[in-house]
Enzyme design. Structure first.
Site: not given
Length: 196
Positions: A13-14
């Site tokens: 993810g981020c």
């Protein structure tokens, strides 16, 4: 980099979320946000967000094996994001948010595969973990090959480094990163309780 430190690259993810969480761990010496696994050299954030370069947002984790061993680190990593969703973490969707472990050695790769199997049989029973496990190639040449570009770690722009700790007032930090950090701290407390 500390000569006694081990290195592994993680995507889940981020990278702002992962960086904040891993910076809070004892035994982790340094965390750097960047990009890996794509088809061009020196990608920018906008290149990666376009979804056309094939890069994943990753963190380079430098850690002391004797303080936080790799098996524990990988187990923790697979618990603080969802490794069962392809190219997605919550509202973040796209190949740049895929779950990936970029290994520096064959030993890291074999251990990562073993940890994934263990997690599929315990925490994620009945659900397949889709995390990519990739052994990166070594040397750099003047004109890098496609394989070397794919294996290279490209440090993200300076404003991405230490993002959460310098931007805690930003809504994304408050609504997404802060809860993930709380979840991570709860996992660490449980681990400490279990080992006492």
């Amino acid at each position: 980099m500390d000569k006694k430190a081990e290195v592994i690259f993680l995507g889940g993810g981020c990278f702002w979320c992962l960086e904040a969480v891993f910076k809070s761990l004892d035994g982790v010496i340094n965390v750097t946000s960047g990009y890996m696994g794509g088809s061009i050299a020196n990608p920018s954030y906008s290149d990666v967000c376009s979804g056309t370069t094939g890069h994943a947002e990753v963190i380079k984790v430098e850690f002391k094996e004797e303080v936080f061993n790799l098996k524990a680190l990988l187990t923790f990593f697979l618990q603080i994001h969802d490794p069962t969703t392809l190219n997605r973490q919550g509202a973040d969707v796209g190949t740049q948010y895929r779950s990936a472990i970029f290994c520096v050695t064959n030993q890291q790769k074999e251990l990562a595969k073993r940890v994934v199997r263990e997690m599929e049989n315990s925490v994620y029973t009945g659900t397949k973990i889709v995390t990519e496990i990739i052994l990166i190639s070594g040397g750099k040449q003047e004109t890098p090959t496609i394989e070397e570009v794919n294996s290279a770690f490209w440090k993200a722009e300076n404003y991405h480094q230490n993002y959460f700790f310098e931007n805690q007032h930003v809504p994304y930090c408050q609504s997404v990163i802060a809860p993930k950090l709380i979840k991570a701290m709860e996992l660490i407390k449980k681990k400490i309780k279990a080992s006492n």
